[in-house]
Design a protein around this motif. Structure first.
Motif, PDB file in Angstrom:
ATOM      1  N   GLN A 171       0.827  -1.198   0.000  1.00  0.00           N
ATOM      2  CA  GLN A 171       0.000   0.000   0.000  1.00  0.00           C
ATOM      3  C   GLN A 171       0.869   1.259   0.000  1.00  0.00           C
ATOM      4  O   GLN A 171       0.636   2.181  -0.782  1.00  0.00           O
ATOM      5  N   ILE A 172       1.876   1.295   0.843  1.00  0.00           N
ATOM      6  CA  ILE A 172       2.766   2.451   0.906  1.00  0.00           C
ATOM      7  C   ILE A 172       3.589   2.561  -0.383  1.00  0.00           C
ATOM      8  O   ILE A 172       3.782   3.659  -0.918  1.00  0.00           O
ATOM      9  N   GLY A 173       4.066   1.439  -0.909  1.00  0.00           N
ATOM     10  CA  GLY A 173       4.835   1.451  -2.152  1.00  0.00           C
ATOM     11  C   GLY A 173       4.032   1.975  -3.330  1.00  0.00           C
ATOM     12  O   GLY A 173       4.521   2.809  -4.105  1.00  0.00           O
ATOM     13  N   PHE A 174       2.802   1.507  -3.479  1.00  0.00           N
ATOM     14  CA  PHE A 174       1.964   1.980  -4.575  1.00  0.00           C
ATOM     15  C   PHE A 174       1.589   3.455  -4.394  1.00  0.00           C
ATOM     16  O   PHE A 174       1.506   4.206  -5.358  1.00  0.00           O
ATOM     17  N   ALA A 175       1.366   3.878  -3.160  1.00  0.00           N
ATOM     18  CA  ALA A 175       1.071   5.293  -2.900  1.00  0.00           C
ATOM     19  C   ALA A 175       2.281   6.152  -3.261  1.00  0.00           C
ATOM     20  O   ALA A 175       2.127   7.218  -3.869  1.00  0.00           O
ATOM     21  N   GLY A 176       3.472   5.716  -2.897  1.00  0.00           N
ATOM     22  CA  GLY A 176       4.686   6.448  -3.249  1.00  0.00           C
ATOM     23  C   GLY A 176       4.866   6.541  -4.749  1.00  0.00           C
ATOM     24  O   GLY A 176       5.229   7.593  -5.285  1.00  0.00           O
ATOM     25  N   ARG A 177       4.601   5.449  -5.431  1.00  0.00           N
ATOM     26  CA  ARG A 177       4.704   5.454  -6.893  1.00  0.00           C
ATOM     27  C   ARG A 177       3.686   6.416  -7.504  1.00  0.00           C
ATOM     28  O   ARG A 177       4.012   7.164  -8.423  1.00  0.00           O
ATOM     29  N   ALA A 178       2.444   6.424  -6.979  1.00  0.00           N
ATOM     30  CA  ALA A 178       1.422   7.326  -7.511  1.00  0.00           C
ATOM     31  C   ALA A 178       1.814   8.786  -7.268  1.00  0.00           C
ATOM     32  O   ALA A 178       1.633   9.640  -8.151  1.00  0.00           O
ATOM     33  N   ILE A 179       2.358   9.071  -6.115  1.00  0.00           N
ATOM     34  CA  ILE A 179       2.790  10.442  -5.806  1.00  0.00           C
ATOM     35  C   ILE A 179       3.918  10.854  -6.742  1.00  0.00           C
ATOM     36  O   ILE A 179       3.933  11.961  -7.286  1.00  0.00           O
ATOM     37  N   ALA A 180       4.888   9.969  -6.949  1.00  0.00           N
ATOM     38  CA  ALA A 180       6.005  10.258  -7.843  1.00  0.00           C
ATOM     39  C   ALA A 180       5.523  10.448  -9.276  1.00  0.00           C
ATOM     40  O   ALA A 180       5.988  11.351  -9.977  1.00  0.00           O
ATOM     41  N   ASN A 181       4.572   9.635  -9.724  1.00  0.00           N
ATOM     42  CA  ASN A 181       4.045   9.770 -11.080  1.00  0.00           C
ATOM     43  C   ASN A 181       3.298  11.073 -11.249  1.00  0.00           C
ATOM     44  O   ASN A 181       3.425  11.737 -12.284  1.00  0.00           O
ATOM     45  N   SER A 182       2.518  11.458 -10.258  1.00  0.00           N
ATOM     46  CA  SER A 182       1.776  12.718 -10.376  1.00  0.00           C
ATOM     47  C   SER A 182       2.735  13.911 -10.321  1.00  0.00           C
ATOM     48  O   SER A 182       2.505  14.917 -10.979  1.00  0.00           O
ATOM     49  N   ALA A 183       3.830  13.791  -9.563  1.00  0.00           N
ATOM     50  CA  ALA A 183       4.807  14.879  -9.468  1.00  0.00           C
ATOM     51  C   ALA A 183       5.600  15.023 -10.769  1.00  0.00           C
ATOM     52  O   ALA A 183       6.049  16.112 -11.100  1.00  0.00           O
ATOM     53  N   SER A 184       5.772  13.907 -11.500  1.00  0.00           N
ATOM     54  CA  SER A 184       6.542  13.982 -12.743  1.00  0.00           C
ATOM     55  C   SER A 184       5.659  14.320 -13.928  1.00  0.00           C
ATOM     56  O   SER A 184       6.123  14.371 -15.042  1.00  0.00           O
ATOM     57  N   GLY A 185       4.379  14.482 -13.699  1.00  0.00           N
ATOM     58  CA  GLY A 185       3.491  14.929 -14.753  1.00  0.00           C
ATOM     59  C   GLY A 185       2.749  13.843 -15.490  1.00  0.00           C
ATOM     60  O   GLY A 185       2.249  14.055 -16.564  1.00  0.00           O
ATOM     61  N   GLY A 186       2.630  12.676 -14.938  1.00  0.00           N
ATOM     62  CA  GLY A 186       1.804  11.690 -15.622  1.00  0.00           C
ATOM     63  C   GLY A 186       2.236  10.276 -15.411  1.00  0.00           C
ATOM     64  O   GLY A 186       3.141   9.986 -14.646  1.00  0.00           O
ATOM     65  N   GLY A 187       1.567   9.386 -16.153  1.00  0.00           N
ATOM     66  CA  GLY A 187       1.699   7.922 -16.022  1.00  0.00           C
ATOM     67  C   GLY A 187       3.076   7.430 -16.374  1.00  0.00           C
ATOM     68  O   GLY A 187       4.040   8.113 -16.321  1.00  0.00           O
ATOM     69  N   GLY A 188       3.206   6.197 -16.691  1.00  0.00           N
ATOM     70  CA  GLY A 188       4.480   5.577 -17.035  1.00  0.00           C
ATOM     71  C   GLY A 188       5.239   5.150 -15.806  1.00  0.00           C
ATOM     72  O   GLY A 188       5.098   5.712 -14.752  1.00  0.00           O
ATOM     73  N   ASN A 189       6.059   4.147 -15.955  1.00  0.00           N
ATOM     74  CA  ASN A 189       6.854   3.639 -14.839  1.00  0.00           C
ATOM     75  C   ASN A 189       8.166   4.284 -14.880  1.00  0.00           C
ATOM     76  O   ASN A 189       9.133   4.251 -14.691  1.00  0.00           O
TER      77      ASN A 189
END
Length: 189
Positions: A171-189
């Motif tokens: 849960q924390i890992g996916f939340a961190g990934r979502a925050i990082a993706n939104s901060a970088s301007g969008g989807g993608g890994n």
């Protein structure tokens, strides 16, 4: 261009997700074979005690003074004896570990519940509180069925605890990934 901090958050969240998946698999394996998992835990604890005891004895000979060196030697010797007993009789060790686990579950569960309500409404606080409640309940179940619970409890409870830890990590890992993706301007890994 992505900020270096965003890349670091993605990398750390990816590591946390990977560890969460590994922890989840280990939890299910422990639940599937609780006796084997329990004996394995007892053997690992015995090995750690042996290493600790030998280290204490080594320190005793290096201490130089008779008083502190003698105390360290006695404590190291007792630790080595306990380790050898645990390694020679891991099923007996499971019973002792079950007693220790009971105390641990009570203390950890109460602590997790307390911390969960302190960090509320942060993401994951509910899982942490639920995990604490489960820990307290498991401690009560162990107490009620001890010493019979010693043969399966360590492995089973270890597996259950790993699954709850894995869910929290994911849960924390996916939340961190979502925050990082939104901060970088969008989807993608």
């Amino acid at each position: 261009s992505e900020h270096p901090l965003v890349g670091a958050i993605k990398a750390q969240s990816g590591l946390l997700i990977g560890l969460g998946i590994l922890t989840l698999v280990l939890g299910f394996l422990a639940i599937g074979s609780p006796f084997v998992a329990g004996v394995s835990v007892a053997i690992v604890v015995g090995c750690l005690l042996l290493i600790n005891g030998v280290g204490q004895c080594f320190f005793a000979f290096q201490a130089g003074s008779f008083g502190s060196g003698l105390l360290a030697l006695i404590l190291g010797g007792l630790t080595v004896i306990c380790a050898v007993m645990m390694l020679a009789h891991p099923i007996f060790g499971l019973g002792v570990l079950t007693l220790i686990l009971m105390a641990y579950l009570f203390v950890e569960g109460i602590f997790e519940i307390f911390v969960a309500f302190q960090i509320r409404p942060t993401l994951g606080w509910g899982w942490m509180a639920f995990s604490g409640i489960v820990s307290v309940i498991l401690g009560i179940v162990l107490w009620r069925d001890w010493p019979v619970s010693g043969e399966f409890a360590i492995g089973l409870l270890f597996g259950i605890k790993l699954i709850f830890l894995a869910v929290w990590m994911l849960q924390i890992g996916f939340a961190g990934r979502a925050i990082a993706n939104s901060a970088s301007g969008g989807g993608g890994n």
